[in-house]
Motif scaffolding. Structure first.
Motif, PDB file in Angstrom:
ATOM      1  N   PRO A  36     -17.277   3.208   0.910  1.00  0.00           N
ATOM      2  CA  PRO A  36     -16.972   4.238  -0.103  1.00  0.00           C
ATOM      3  C   PRO A  36     -15.595   4.885   0.094  1.00  0.00           C
ATOM      4  N   ASP A  37     -15.191   5.122   1.333  1.00  0.00           N
ATOM      5  CA  ASP A  37     -13.878   5.731   1.592  1.00  0.00           C
ATOM      6  C   ASP A  37     -12.751   4.864   1.056  1.00  0.00           C
ATOM      7  N   TYR A  38     -12.920   3.546   1.137  1.00  0.00           N
ATOM      8  CA  TYR A  38     -11.898   2.639   0.627  1.00  0.00           C
ATOM      9  C   TYR A  38     -11.827   2.726  -0.903  1.00  0.00           C
ATOM     10  N   LYS A  39     -12.979   2.785  -1.529  1.00  0.00           N
ATOM     11  CA  LYS A  39     -13.007   2.906  -2.987  1.00  0.00           C
ATOM     12  C   LYS A  39     -12.316   4.199  -3.422  1.00  0.00           C
ATOM     13  N   ASP A  40     -12.592   5.298  -2.699  1.00  0.00           N
ATOM     14  CA  ASP A  40     -11.954   6.581  -3.006  1.00  0.00           C
ATOM     15  C   ASP A  40     -10.435   6.496  -2.810  1.00  0.00           C
ATOM     16  N   ALA A  41     -10.033   5.875  -1.721  1.00  0.00           N
ATOM     17  CA  ALA A  41      -8.594   5.728  -1.444  1.00  0.00           C
ATOM     18  C   ALA A  41      -7.930   4.898  -2.541  1.00  0.00           C
ATOM     19  N   GLN A  42      -8.606   3.848  -2.983  1.00  0.00           N
ATOM     20  CA  GLN A  42      -8.056   2.993  -4.034  1.00  0.00           C
ATOM     21  C   GLN A  42      -7.919   3.760  -5.347  1.00  0.00           C
ATOM     22  N   LYS A  43      -8.898   4.598  -5.654  1.00  0.00           N
ATOM     23  CA  LYS A  43      -8.836   5.424  -6.874  1.00  0.00           C
ATOM     24  C   LYS A  43      -7.658   6.405  -6.790  1.00  0.00           C
ATOM     25  N   LYS A  44      -7.483   7.009  -5.624  1.00  0.00           N
ATOM     26  CA  LYS A  44      -6.354   7.938  -5.434  1.00  0.00           C
ATOM     27  C   LYS A  44      -5.026   7.208  -5.602  1.00  0.00           C
ATOM     28  N   LEU A  45      -4.923   6.028  -5.019  1.00  0.00           N
ATOM     29  CA  LEU A  45      -3.696   5.237  -5.143  1.00  0.00           C
ATOM     30  C   LEU A  45      -3.418   4.874  -6.598  1.00  0.00           C
ATOM     31  N   ASP A  46      -4.470   4.471  -7.307  1.00  0.00           N
ATOM     32  CA  ASP A  46      -4.307   4.114  -8.717  1.00  0.00           C
ATOM     33  C   ASP A  46      -3.839   5.315  -9.539  1.00  0.00           C
ATOM     34  N   GLN A 100      12.303   4.270  -9.744  1.00  0.00           N
ATOM     35  CA  GLN A 100      11.339   3.165  -9.748  1.00  0.00           C
ATOM     36  C   GLN A 100      11.325   2.475  -8.382  1.00  0.00           C
ATOM     37  N   LYS A 101      12.500   2.242  -7.833  1.00  0.00           N
ATOM     38  CA  LYS A 101      12.600   1.595  -6.521  1.00  0.00           C
ATOM     39  C   LYS A 101      12.014   2.504  -5.436  1.00  0.00           C
ATOM     40  N   LYS A 102      12.305   3.803  -5.539  1.00  0.00           N
ATOM     41  CA  LYS A 102      11.795   4.759  -4.549  1.00  0.00           C
ATOM     42  C   LYS A 102      10.268   4.809  -4.566  1.00  0.00           C
ATOM     43  N   ARG A 103       9.688   4.770  -5.742  1.00  0.00           N
ATOM     44  CA  ARG A 103       8.232   4.862  -5.866  1.00  0.00           C
ATOM     45  C   ARG A 103       7.512   3.547  -5.568  1.00  0.00           C
ATOM     46  N   PHE A 104       8.027   2.448  -6.147  1.00  0.00           N
ATOM     47  CA  PHE A 104       7.291   1.180  -6.084  1.00  0.00           C
ATOM     48  C   PHE A 104       7.983   0.085  -5.288  1.00  0.00           C
ATOM     49  N   GLY A 105       9.158   0.336  -4.775  1.00  0.00           N
ATOM     50  CA  GLY A 105       9.895  -0.683  -4.043  1.00  0.00           C
ATOM     51  C   GLY A 105       9.290  -0.974  -2.681  1.00  0.00           C
ATOM     52  N   TYR A 106       9.884  -1.946  -2.017  1.00  0.00           N
ATOM     53  CA  TYR A 106       9.457  -2.323  -0.676  1.00  0.00           C
ATOM     54  C   TYR A 106       9.540  -1.094   0.228  1.00  0.00           C
ATOM     55  N   GLU A 107       8.441  -0.758   0.872  1.00  0.00           N
ATOM     56  CA  GLU A 107       8.319   0.425   1.720  1.00  0.00           C
ATOM     57  C   GLU A 107       8.636   1.712   0.967  1.00  0.00           C
ATOM     58  N   GLY A 108       8.320   1.724  -0.330  1.00  0.00           N
ATOM     59  CA  GLY A 108       8.498   2.910  -1.159  1.00  0.00           C
ATOM     60  C   GLY A 108       7.346   3.885  -0.984  1.00  0.00           C
ATOM     61  N   ASP A 109       7.309   4.883  -1.855  1.00  0.00           N
ATOM     62  CA  ASP A 109       6.299   5.929  -1.759  1.00  0.00           C
ATOM     63  C   ASP A 109       4.872   5.392  -1.897  1.00  0.00           C
ATOM     64  N   LEU A 110       4.673   4.414  -2.781  1.00  0.00           N
ATOM     65  CA  LEU A 110       3.332   3.852  -2.952  1.00  0.00           C
ATOM     66  C   LEU A 110       2.896   3.107  -1.694  1.00  0.00           C
ATOM     67  N   PHE A 111       3.813   2.368  -1.092  1.00  0.00           N
ATOM     68  CA  PHE A 111       3.522   1.662   0.162  1.00  0.00           C
ATOM     69  C   PHE A 111       3.115   2.667   1.241  1.00  0.00           C
ATOM     70  N   LEU A 117      -3.558   6.204   3.304  1.00  0.00           N
ATOM     71  CA  LEU A 117      -4.952   6.252   2.876  1.00  0.00           C
ATOM     72  C   LEU A 117      -5.796   5.077   3.374  1.00  0.00           C
ATOM     73  N   VAL A 118      -5.222   3.892   3.422  1.00  0.00           N
ATOM     74  CA  VAL A 118      -6.011   2.690   3.700  1.00  0.00           C
ATOM     75  C   VAL A 118      -5.948   2.263   5.170  1.00  0.00           C
ATOM     76  N   LYS A 119      -4.833   2.492   5.834  1.00  0.00           N
ATOM     77  CA  LYS A 119      -4.685   2.036   7.216  1.00  0.00           C
ATOM     78  C   LYS A 119      -5.772   2.564   8.150  1.00  0.00           C
ATOM     79  N   PRO A 120      -6.144   3.856   8.060  1.00  0.00           N
ATOM     80  CA  PRO A 120      -7.228   4.327   8.937  1.00  0.00           C
ATOM     81  C   PRO A 120      -8.542   3.554   8.728  1.00  0.00           C
ATOM     82  N   ILE A 121      -8.817   3.174   7.502  1.00  0.00           N
ATOM     83  CA  ILE A 121     -10.033   2.402   7.206  1.00  0.00           C
ATOM     84  C   ILE A 121      -9.907   1.005   7.808  1.00  0.00           C
ATOM     85  N   GLN A 122      -8.745   0.394   7.644  1.00  0.00           N
ATOM     86  CA  GLN A 122      -8.516  -0.930   8.222  1.00  0.00           C
ATOM     87  C   GLN A 122      -8.603  -0.887   9.748  1.00  0.00           C
TER      88      GLN A 122
END
Length: 171
Positions: A36-46, A100-111, A117-122
């Protein structure tokens, strides 16, 4: 004769040892989707990605509006004013692309957000896999969900449910 017998025993012992290696198969995709924590993290990311995309789209729409306005008025503008407006449009477009690059680029904000959010679960999954492998003395743990291709895996070797149980996830 004794040498041949000893050599054969050693060869058979080594051969048997090679087949004695124990392994299991897990499906990390299935495990992640069952947490469930992963699903929540994925929703937050989306949600964050959608918000950032709207912000970027608004910037590009502003650039488009500026360009259309420039095209409509260009016949009445002096060369200096044309150059100034063109520079403004180019600057705004660069700002939008940089965002756009800052948000979605390689090692950007989304990364970074995904890692937060996901690394602790992994890491929890990895630790559970390590404990399972140590307690059952597995030599290998194969993941059938990712890059490793598993042509056939006997379902009794799949220990994904045990990993979920170790993580306290009820199915």
């Amino acid at each position: 004769m004794k040498r041949i017998l000893i050599t054969m025993i050693l060869v058979l012992g080594a051969f048997g040892g090679a087949f004695a290696q124990r392994y299991c198969v897990i499906d990390t995709k299935y495990i992640l989707e069952s947490i469930p924590d992963y699903k929540d993290a994925q929703k937050k990311l989306d949600a964050v990605a959608e918000q950032w995309q709207k912000e970027i789209d608004a910037k590009f729409q502003e650039v488009d509006k500026m360009y259309k306005s420039y095209q409509a008025e260009s016949v009445m503008l002096t060369d200096d004013l044309k150059r100034k407006r063109e520079d403004e449009i180019i600057a705004r477009e660069k700002e939008a692309k940089d965002l756009q690059k800052k948000r979605f680029g390689y090692e950007g904000d989304l990364f970074k957000k995904r890692e937060e959010l996901v690394k602790p679960i992994q890491d929890k999954i990895y630790n559970a896999v390590q404990k399972l492998a140590a307690s059952r003395m597995y030599d290998f743990v194969l993941d059938k969900s990712g890059g490793i291709t598993v042509i056939f895996a006997d379902p009794k070797l799949d220990k994904s449910e045990e990993i979920l149980k170790a993580l306290g996830v009820k199915k």
